[in-house]
Design a protein around this motif. Structure first.
Motif, PDB file in Angstrom:
ATOM      1  N   HIS A   1      -6.063  -2.104   3.019  1.00 30.50           N
ATOM      2  CA  HIS A   1      -5.970  -0.872   2.219  1.00 30.50           C
ATOM      3  C   HIS A   1      -4.784  -0.934   1.275  1.00 30.50           C
ATOM      4  O   HIS A   1      -3.705  -1.387   1.640  1.00 30.50           O
ATOM      5  CB  HIS A   1      -5.921   0.392   3.087  1.00 30.50           C
TER       6      HIS A   1
ATOM      7  N   VAL B   1       0.710   5.516   1.045  1.00 31.82           N
ATOM      8  CA  VAL B   1      -0.005   6.517   1.841  1.00 31.82           C
ATOM      9  C   VAL B   1       0.465   7.896   1.395  1.00 31.82           C
ATOM     10  O   VAL B   1       1.665   8.177   1.355  1.00 31.82           O
ATOM     11  CB  VAL B   1       0.218   6.299   3.351  1.00 31.82           C
TER      12      VAL B   1
ATOM     13  N   HIS C   1       0.825  -1.209   0.000  1.00 29.63           N
ATOM     14  CA  HIS C   1       0.000   0.000   0.000  1.00 29.63           C
ATOM     15  C   HIS C   1       0.855   1.254   0.000  1.00 29.63           C
ATOM     16  O   HIS C   1       2.027   1.222   0.375  1.00 29.63           O
ATOM     17  CB  HIS C   1      -1.035  -0.002   1.130  1.00 29.63           C
TER      18      HIS C   1
ATOM     19  N   MET D   1       4.170   0.431   1.914  1.00 25.27           N
ATOM     20  CA  MET D   1       4.189  -0.758   2.769  1.00 25.27           C
ATOM     21  C   MET D   1       4.369  -1.996   1.904  1.00 25.27           C
ATOM     22  O   MET D   1       3.702  -2.139   0.872  1.00 25.27           O
ATOM     23  CB  MET D   1       2.881  -0.865   3.556  1.00 25.27           C
TER      24      MET D   1
ATOM     25  N   TYR E   1       8.772   1.048  10.578  1.00 25.13           N
ATOM     26  CA  TYR E   1       9.036   1.897   9.417  1.00 25.13           C
ATOM     27  C   TYR E   1      10.503   2.271   9.416  1.00 25.13           C
ATOM     28  O   TYR E   1      11.053   2.658  10.456  1.00 25.13           O
ATOM     29  CB  TYR E   1       8.221   3.191   9.477  1.00 25.13           C
TER      30      TYR E   1
ATOM     31  N   HIS F   1       4.434   6.925   2.848  1.00 21.46           N
ATOM     32  CA  HIS F   1       5.186   5.668   2.872  1.00 21.46           C
ATOM     33  C   HIS F   1       4.641   4.645   1.875  1.00 21.46           C
ATOM     34  O   HIS F   1       3.516   4.756   1.397  1.00 21.46           O
ATOM     35  CB  HIS F   1       5.279   5.057   4.283  1.00 21.46           C
TER      36      HIS F   1
ATOM     37  N   HIS G   1      -0.988  -1.874  13.945  1.00 17.20           N
ATOM     38  CA  HIS G   1      -2.008  -0.903  13.553  1.00 17.20           C
ATOM     39  C   HIS G   1      -3.391  -1.344  14.022  1.00 17.20           C
ATOM     40  O   HIS G   1      -3.722  -2.532  13.996  1.00 17.20           O
ATOM     41  CB  HIS G   1      -2.021  -0.720  12.036  1.00 17.20           C
TER      42      HIS G   1
ATOM     43  N   GLU H   1       7.295   0.906   5.192  1.00 17.09           N
ATOM     44  CA  GLU H   1       6.710   0.095   6.270  1.00 17.09           C
ATOM     45  C   GLU H   1       6.917  -1.365   5.900  1.00 17.09           C
ATOM     46  O   GLU H   1       6.559  -1.785   4.789  1.00 17.09           O
ATOM     47  CB  GLU H   1       5.215   0.419   6.420  1.00 17.09           C
TER      48      GLU H   1
HETATM   49 FE   LIG Z   1       0.964   1.774   6.292  1.00 21.15          FE
END
Ligand SMILES: [Fe+2]
Length: 300
Positions: free
Chosen positions: A189, A147, A145, A207, A246, A205, A237, A256
């Motif tokens: 996500h 962000v 993912h 992941m 991270y 970031h 999370h 991440e």
């Molecule tokens: Fe994340």
């Protein structure tokens, strides 16, 4: 309909460092170089999913998404055009660089370049990890993912949901923090957006998810041994249950490295709101290093 996060491209003056950082720290396979000398990195059967291009400064170059075929890319592209943005079709040399059959690309309201790609090349040779890892959780869930900090959160939320078709997973509201999370497959996500107090646009970031918690612990050891800054400590999370930490990459963005992400079933999922991003851990440190990486403002 967008199926998954397919690939990510970055510009960086320190792109060559990824020849070692990718395999030795992250366990990725160095999958050769692009025509511009870019370092290509592989983490599953796809030819490559992370590409670090030479560049004068650190910047996100493109975010690649998978769609089923050109008709789907065109359908999403026409909604982007109806939203008032310009959409262009890839050139043959760009397809060869990305190792896809083709893509349509546009810049979103915050200026990030997105590519709607189809026909990603799969390598015949098996994935060969750069160091011993159990492997990466990808397949239909894609690369992982991303962000993004967007300039206008409400506008971003509307754009990604209504124009691109991302499905809301949940929202985190914790003091000044407000983040919106979206799924397009079983991964909780594939995209999240947030707003910085400064309203700056930034790539927050990437992941990538491992198949074993031990892979995450081993990477944590390697970061400590090599003095690679851990910008957020090990934690879990609240929303996607990911146990992760991270690290600061050689190209100024955070990565991440996680395990244990939640699967969502879109038909049953009801979006929630959480009052904290993490149930434990994930303490920010090395704040001086978490320089936010901007997208590439240079004309394409
Ligand atoms: Fe994340």
């Amino acid at each position: 309909m967008i199926k998954s996060l397919a690939y990510l491209g970055v510009h960086s003056p320190d792109y060559k460092e990824w020849e070692r950082f990718g395999p030795e720290v992250l366990g990725l396979q160095h999958a050769g170089h692009g025509e511009d000398g870019a370092v290509r990195l592989r983490l599953d059967e796809a030819a490559h999913r992370i590409t670090i291009h030479p560049g004068e400064r650190n910047a996100i170059a493109y975010i690649g998404w998978s769609v089923k075929d050109e008709a789907d890319a065109k359908a999403i592209g026409s909604r982007v055009v109806a939203h008032g943005l310009e959409v262009q079709r890839s050139a043959p040399d760009e397809n060869a660089q990305r190792k896809v059959e083709g893509f349509y690309w546009f810049k979103d309201p915050s200026g990030f370049r997105h590519e709607l790609s189809w026909g990603q090349y799969h390598a015949v040779a098996p994935f060969h990890a750069g160091r011993p890892v159990s492997g990466f959780r990808t397949a239909e869930q894609g690369l992982g993912h991303v962000v993004l900090a967007v300039a206008d959160l409400e506008e971003g939320d509307r754009f990604y949901r209504e124009v691109l078709g991302f499905h809301p997973s949940d929202i985190v509201r914790d003091g000044p923090l407000e983040a919106h999370f979206y799924h397009i497959n079983g991964r909780h996500h594939s995209l999240a957006i947030s707003r910085l107090p400064t309203r700056e646009v930034a790539f927050l970031h990437l992941m990538i998810e491992l198949n074993s918690l031990d892979d995450v612990g081993t990477a944590h050891d390697i970061c400590e041994q090599r003095g690679i800054p851990i910008t957020t400590t090990l934690g879990r999370h609240s929303n996607d249950h990911m146990i992760s930490f991270y690290m600061y990459t050689p190209s100024g963005f955070r990565l991440e490295y996680g395990w244990g992400g939640l699967d969502v079933d879109h038909d049953l999922w009801i979006p929630r709101t959480y009052d904290k991003p993490s149930s434990w851990g994930h303490h920010r440190q090395h704040k001086e290093l978490t320089a936010l990486m901007m997208h590439d403002r240079a004309p394409a």
